[in-house]
Motif scaffolding. Structure first.
Motif, PDB file in Angstrom:
ATOM      1  N   ASN A  28       5.549 -18.966  -2.218  1.00 32.29           N
ATOM      2  CA  ASN A  28       5.882 -18.539  -3.574  1.00 32.29           C
ATOM      3  C   ASN A  28       4.796 -17.651  -4.152  1.00 32.29           C
ATOM      4  OD1 ASN A  28       8.248 -19.938  -3.595  1.00 32.29           O
ATOM      5  ND2 ASN A  28       7.361 -21.786  -4.452  1.00 32.29           N
ATOM      6  N   PHE A  32       5.228 -13.625  -5.171  1.00 35.59           N
ATOM      7  CA  PHE A  32       4.976 -13.050  -6.487  1.00 35.59           C
ATOM      8  C   PHE A  32       3.916 -11.957  -6.408  1.00 35.59           C
ATOM      9  CE2 PHE A  32       6.839 -16.984  -8.412  1.00 35.59           C
ATOM     10  CZ  PHE A  32       7.838 -16.319  -9.095  1.00 35.59           C
ATOM     11  N   SER A  35       5.397  -8.943  -4.751  1.00 33.33           N
ATOM     12  CA  SER A  35       6.319  -8.312  -5.681  1.00 33.33           C
ATOM     13  C   SER A  35       5.550  -7.464  -6.701  1.00 33.33           C
ATOM     14  CB  SER A  35       7.127  -9.400  -6.377  1.00 33.33           C
ATOM     15  OG  SER A  35       7.824  -8.880  -7.462  1.00 33.33           O
ATOM     16  N   VAL A  38       4.283  -4.236  -5.082  1.00 35.23           N
ATOM     17  CA  VAL A  38       5.327  -3.212  -4.981  1.00 35.23           C
ATOM     18  C   VAL A  38       5.584  -2.592  -6.354  1.00 35.23           C
ATOM     19  CG1 VAL A  38       7.735  -2.772  -4.383  1.00 35.23           C
ATOM     20  CG2 VAL A  38       6.394  -4.346  -3.007  1.00 35.23           C
ATOM     21  N   GLN A  39       5.688  -3.442  -7.384  1.00 33.61           N
ATOM     22  CA  GLN A  39       5.952  -2.928  -8.728  1.00 33.61           C
ATOM     23  C   GLN A  39       4.830  -2.035  -9.220  1.00 33.61           C
ATOM     24  OE1 GLN A  39       7.434  -5.854 -11.694  1.00 33.61           O
ATOM     25  NE2 GLN A  39       7.932  -7.095  -9.947  1.00 33.61           N
ATOM     26  N   GLN A  42       5.059   1.201  -7.557  1.00 33.02           N
ATOM     27  CA  GLN A  42       6.274   1.902  -7.954  1.00 33.02           C
ATOM     28  C   GLN A  42       6.062   2.700  -9.241  1.00 33.02           C
ATOM     29  OE1 GLN A  42       9.563  -0.751  -8.296  1.00 33.02           O
ATOM     30  NE2 GLN A  42      11.050   0.811  -7.768  1.00 33.02           N
ATOM     31  N   ARG A 127      11.837 -11.771   2.490  1.00 30.79           N
ATOM     32  CA  ARG A 127      12.643 -12.971   2.269  1.00 30.79           C
ATOM     33  C   ARG A 127      13.431 -12.933   0.950  1.00 30.79           C
ATOM     34  NH1 ARG A 127      11.542 -18.568   3.629  1.00 30.79           N
ATOM     35  NH2 ARG A 127      11.107 -17.675   5.658  1.00 30.79           N
ATOM     36  N   TYR A 128      12.772 -12.540  -0.148  1.00 28.40           N
ATOM     37  CA  TYR A 128      13.417 -12.597  -1.463  1.00 28.40           C
ATOM     38  C   TYR A 128      13.744 -11.218  -2.022  1.00 28.40           C
ATOM     39  CZ  TYR A 128      11.606 -17.354  -1.273  1.00 28.40           C
ATOM     40  OH  TYR A 128      11.321 -18.632  -0.903  1.00 28.40           O
ATOM     41  N   ILE A 129      13.628 -10.193  -1.192  1.00 28.75           N
ATOM     42  CA  ILE A 129      13.762  -8.837  -1.724  1.00 28.75           C
ATOM     43  C   ILE A 129      15.122  -8.225  -1.405  1.00 28.75           C
ATOM     44  CG2 ILE A 129      12.857  -6.488  -1.590  1.00 28.75           C
ATOM     45  CD1 ILE A 129      10.103  -7.690  -1.202  1.00 28.75           C
ATOM     46  N   SER A 130      15.823  -7.783  -2.446  1.00 23.10           N
ATOM     47  CA  SER A 130      17.046  -7.000  -2.232  1.00 23.10           C
ATOM     48  C   SER A 130      16.746  -5.582  -2.710  1.00 23.10           C
ATOM     49  CB  SER A 130      18.221  -7.536  -3.035  1.00 23.10           C
ATOM     50  OG  SER A 130      18.123  -8.913  -3.270  1.00 23.10           O
ATOM     51  N   VAL A 131      16.832  -4.639  -1.790  1.00 21.11           N
ATOM     52  CA  VAL A 131      16.568  -3.250  -2.152  1.00 21.11           C
ATOM     53  C   VAL A 131      17.817  -2.665  -2.798  1.00 21.11           C
ATOM     54  CG1 VAL A 131      15.891  -0.988  -1.279  1.00 21.11           C
ATOM     55  CG2 VAL A 131      14.968  -3.044  -0.230  1.00 21.11           C
ATOM     56  N   PRO A 132      17.689  -2.095  -4.004  1.00 21.68           N
ATOM     57  CA  PRO A 132      18.872  -1.520  -4.656  1.00 21.68           C
ATOM     58  C   PRO A 132      19.452  -0.362  -3.851  1.00 21.68           C
ATOM     59  CG  PRO A 132      16.884  -1.106  -5.958  1.00 21.68           C
ATOM     60  CD  PRO A 132      16.490  -1.981  -4.822  1.00 21.68           C
ATOM     61  N   PHE A 138      14.967   2.537   1.998  1.00 22.42           N
ATOM     62  CA  PHE A 138      13.609   2.049   1.764  1.00 22.42           C
ATOM     63  C   PHE A 138      13.471   0.591   2.193  1.00 22.42           C
ATOM     64  CE2 PHE A 138      10.635  -0.228  -0.999  1.00 22.42           C
ATOM     65  CZ  PHE A 138       9.476   0.415  -0.627  1.00 22.42           C
ATOM     66  N   CYS A 140      10.569  -2.625   2.285  1.00 20.26           N
ATOM     67  CA  CYS A 140       9.246  -3.076   1.860  1.00 20.26           C
ATOM     68  C   CYS A 140       8.368  -3.463   3.045  1.00 20.26           C
ATOM     69  CB  CYS A 140       9.367  -4.265   0.912  1.00 20.26           C
ATOM     70  SG  CYS A 140       9.911  -3.770  -0.710  1.00 20.26           S
TER      71      CYS A 140
END
Lengths: 194, 141
Positions: A28, A32, A35, A38-39, A42, A127-132, A138, A140
């Motif tokens: 976990n 985070f 995440s 990446v943000q 971005q 594991r928890y990432i959905s790419v739009p 792309f 990760c």
């Protein structure tokens, strides 16, 4: 005081054996943190290729350090000098210490002599990432590609490493392939070594 | 067999961020679902103020002749609620499961903006899986 808690006293810090290290961290917490990484990147890029490059760069440093640490911990301060040796080092030793398991598969590219692929059904970082949809292909895992590139570069096997999604028949989720393309000099040296 | 009609997730200011309907009963169009979501948000807030009990956290269950509405509010104010058949069991645990999935697949996704509509492939995939499992579990009871 160094060594005061152990049974043996070490006068010099360099004589002290390197600890095995804690082998697990919270998934976990990592998710985070990743995440946020990446943000953060971005907000500082104009296009997706740039974001990919920045993630690869972030991983590169990790790769260099992993190589050094693992060579010392697992290999008695020796590193692999042959192509297949270093590939299986990445596939098993590096993967095990990063993700707790060996990679699903390591294959040689069918079209090009200088290409190798490490495939994973589900890479831990994804594991928890959905790419739009609007971000296209792309992935990760560019971060993991960066790590692999760092390891290979550090060991003297310069290569171009990229991450791709590869759709699998009968599966809702595509798998991730890390594509390794070695530079020509590496293959020439390998051929010389026979 | 018990079944749920719709699932709503609303953010802390009452905006609908996720809506899905299941089965043919109780389907709502986009406008109606938005209206119901913000209406529920207000009702929930008012019930908190009107309740005679101290420290009331708002309506958890609304029972009507034709449906039950189960609501779960997370600590951050995000509300999850499902409309189900009257007397459907196990809805609290289902809401907790959905909350679990939300924290995993939505909040840990770097491409999700907090308080914005949820469009995460993995969330929907795992949600569908959880509901299928829930349905099988109930059928076995």
């Amino acid at each position: 005081m160094i060594g005061s808690r152990g049974t043996k006293q070490y006068g010099n810090v360099l004589d002290k054996p390197l600890g095995k290290g804690k082998t697990e961290v919270s998934l976990n917490a990592f998710s985070f943190l990743f995440s946020e990484l990446v943000q953060y990147n971005q907000t500082r890029v104009d296009n997706i290729a740039e974001l990919e490059r920045r993630l690869e760069e972030a991983g590169y440093g990790v790769g260099l350090r992993m190589l050094e640490l693992l060579c010392y911990r697992e290999k008695g301060n020796k590193r692999e000098t042959r192509l297949l040796g270093i590939l299986s080092f990445v596939h098993s030793t590096v993967w095990k210490s990063l993700f707790g398991k060996v990679a699903d598969s390591l294959e040689k590219g069918t079209e090009h002599e200088d290409e190798y692929m490490i495939s994973e059904k589900e890479l831990l970082v994804n594991r928890y990432i959905s790419v739009p949809k609007d971000m296209g292909a792309f992935n990760c895992s560019a971060y993991v590609a960066g790590i692999v590139q760092g390891v290979l570069d550090g060991a003297g096997f310069p290569a171009r490493v990229t991450a791709h999604y590869v759709p699998v028949e009968g599966q809702a989720r595509p798998r991730t392939t890390i594509l390794i393309k070695f530079l020509e000099e590496v293959l020439q040296r390998e051929a010389r070594l026979g | 067999m018990a079944s749920i009609y719709n699932l709503f997730i609303i953010n802390k200011s009452g905006g609908l961020i996720f809506y899905k309907d299941y089965g043919s009963t109780g389907r709502l169009d986009t406008n109606d679902s938005l209206r119901l979501a913000s209406l529920w948000h207000s009702m929930h807030a008012i019930s908190q103020q009107l309740s005679p009990t101290v420290g009331c956290t708002g309506i958890e269950l609304l029972e009507a002749d034709t449906f039950d509405l189960h609501c779960f509010q997370s600590l951050t104010g995000t509300k999850f609620f499902v409309v189900s058949e009257p007397g459907a069991p196990g809805m609290e645990s289902l809401l907790k499961t959905i909350y679990d999935l939300y924290t995993d697949y939505v909040l840990k996704n770097p491409f999700y903006e907090v308080e914005m509509p949820i469009r995460c492939e993995l969330f929907e995939l795992n949600l569908a899986q959880a509901l299928r499992k829930d349905k099988l579990g109930l059928a076995g009871r």
